[in-house]
Design a protein around this motif. Sequence first.
Motif, PDB file in Angstrom:
ATOM      1  N   VAL A  62      -8.881   1.919   6.697  1.00 50.85           N
ATOM      2  CA  VAL A  62      -8.147   3.415   5.874  1.00 50.85           C
ATOM      3  C   VAL A  62      -9.514   4.169   5.059  1.00 50.85           C
ATOM      4  N   THR A  63      -8.325   5.394   4.615  1.00 52.42           N
ATOM      5  CA  THR A  63      -8.381   6.765   3.582  1.00 52.42           C
ATOM      6  C   THR A  63      -8.816   6.839   2.241  1.00 52.42           C
ATOM      7  N   ALA A  64      -9.865   7.031   2.086  1.00 51.05           N
ATOM      8  CA  ALA A  64      -9.224   6.943   0.933  1.00 51.05           C
ATOM      9  C   ALA A  64      -9.735   7.784  -0.378  1.00 51.05           C
ATOM     10  N   ALA A 119       2.649   7.063  -5.472  1.00 48.05           N
ATOM     11  CA  ALA A 119       2.784   5.946  -4.864  1.00 48.05           C
ATOM     12  C   ALA A 119       4.330   5.910  -4.000  1.00 48.05           C
ATOM     13  N   VAL A 120       4.054   5.738  -2.749  1.00 47.60           N
ATOM     14  CA  VAL A 120       4.723   5.199  -1.596  1.00 47.60           C
ATOM     15  C   VAL A 120       4.873   4.155  -1.213  1.00 47.60           C
ATOM     16  N   ASP A 121       3.804   3.138  -1.419  1.00 47.72           N
ATOM     17  CA  ASP A 121       3.652   1.603  -1.223  1.00 47.72           C
ATOM     18  C   ASP A 121       2.524   1.396  -1.457  1.00 47.72           C
ATOM     19  N   ARG A 122       2.279  -0.092  -1.200  1.00 51.64           N
ATOM     20  CA  ARG A 122       1.526  -0.739  -1.214  1.00 51.64           C
ATOM     21  C   ARG A 122       1.263  -1.030  -0.231  1.00 51.64           C
ATOM     22  N   TYR A 148      -0.897   6.999  -1.047  1.00 46.75           N
ATOM     23  CA  TYR A 148      -0.778   7.922  -1.763  1.00 46.75           C
ATOM     24  C   TYR A 148       0.059   8.962  -0.225  1.00 46.75           C
ATOM     25  N   ASP A 149       0.325   9.560  -0.059  1.00 48.31           N
ATOM     26  CA  ASP A 149       0.402  10.648   1.187  1.00 48.31           C
ATOM     27  C   ASP A 149       0.063  11.882   0.103  1.00 48.31           C
ATOM     28  N   THR A 154      -5.961  23.254  10.746  1.00 44.28           N
ATOM     29  CA  THR A 154      -4.058  22.564  10.498  1.00 44.28           C
ATOM     30  C   THR A 154      -4.178  20.853   9.216  1.00 44.28           C
ATOM     31  N   PRO A 155      -3.732  20.685   8.805  1.00 49.70           N
ATOM     32  CA  PRO A 155      -3.309  19.819   7.051  1.00 49.70           C
ATOM     33  C   PRO A 155      -2.554  18.336   8.241  1.00 49.70           C
ATOM     34  N   LYS A 156      -3.573  16.944   8.321  1.00 48.71           N
ATOM     35  CA  LYS A 156      -2.516  16.173   8.320  1.00 48.71           C
ATOM     36  C   LYS A 156      -2.230  15.488   6.691  1.00 48.71           C
ATOM     37  N   THR A 157      -0.998  15.173   7.375  1.00 45.70           N
ATOM     38  CA  THR A 157      -0.520  14.101   6.506  1.00 45.70           C
ATOM     39  C   THR A 157      -0.379  12.258   6.696  1.00 45.70           C
ATOM     40  N   ILE A 158      -1.783  12.250   5.522  1.00 41.61           N
ATOM     41  CA  ILE A 158      -2.236  11.282   5.291  1.00 41.61           C
ATOM     42  C   ILE A 158      -1.485  10.158   4.469  1.00 41.61           C
ATOM     43  N   GLU A 159      -1.636   8.771   4.813  1.00 40.37           N
ATOM     44  CA  GLU A 159      -1.592   7.617   3.371  1.00 40.37           C
ATOM     45  C   GLU A 159      -3.039   7.307   3.328  1.00 40.37           C
ATOM     46  N   VAL A 160      -3.217   7.244   1.775  1.00 37.32           N
ATOM     47  CA  VAL A 160      -4.634   6.715   1.488  1.00 37.32           C
ATOM     48  C   VAL A 160      -4.484   5.863   0.144  1.00 37.32           C
ATOM     49  N   VAL A 161      -5.590   5.705   0.132  1.00 34.31           N
ATOM     50  CA  VAL A 161      -5.836   4.484  -1.282  1.00 34.31           C
ATOM     51  C   VAL A 161      -7.239   5.053  -2.315  1.00 34.31           C
ATOM     52  N   PHE A 162      -6.536   4.723  -3.448  1.00 32.98           N
ATOM     53  CA  PHE A 162      -7.855   5.464  -4.273  1.00 32.98           C
ATOM     54  C   PHE A 162      -9.420   4.695  -3.930  1.00 32.98           C
ATOM     55  N   THR A 163     -10.377   5.668  -4.370  1.00 34.54           N
ATOM     56  CA  THR A 163     -11.461   5.281  -4.650  1.00 34.54           C
ATOM     57  C   THR A 163     -12.478   5.526  -6.690  1.00 34.54           C
ATOM     58  N   SER A 164     -13.180   5.224  -6.433  1.00 33.60           N
ATOM     59  CA  SER A 164     -13.841   5.542  -8.527  1.00 33.60           C
ATOM     60  C   SER A 164     -14.647   6.785  -8.047  1.00 33.60           C
ATOM     61  N   LEU A 165     -15.081   6.358  -6.029  1.00 32.36           N
ATOM     62  CA  LEU A 165     -16.403   7.444  -5.720  1.00 32.36           C
ATOM     63  C   LEU A 165     -15.381   9.362  -5.672  1.00 32.36           C
TER      64      LEU A 165
END
Length: 131
Positions: free
Chosen positions: A41-43, A56-59, A75-76, A85-96
Amino acid sequence: MIAYDKLFDPPALVLSVTVTGAVNSRPRARLQAIIDTGADVTAVPAYLERKLYLYAVDRLQIEDVRGIATRVNTYDVRLALVGQTPKTIEVVFTSLEFVVLGRDWLEDYYLLLNGPEQNFLLSSMPIIEAK
């Protein structure tokens, strides 16, 4: 071809991206992003939650390299290579401090790695290599 970024050790596949919330195109953040073919997944950096008014949209249960599983919020966002052009994608957070582009984002692209010369090509069209 895009040169690997040698400021990272080992050198990394780095691009510039723009991130916004999925609902509003402002505010936005322009960040460095590393292509990580080993990430499912993307972060995005956690500080974007407040900056871009994300919610938040999901877990999702994720597993780190040590095999430790953790449930995290997703998160979306709208994410785009600069100038595309942007793409909507579901991401998680990173501390980076940079975006980690995972295989979920990469599925729309063709990626050609040239390890010996430390450069790469990313395209939305099939890459045909000359013989």
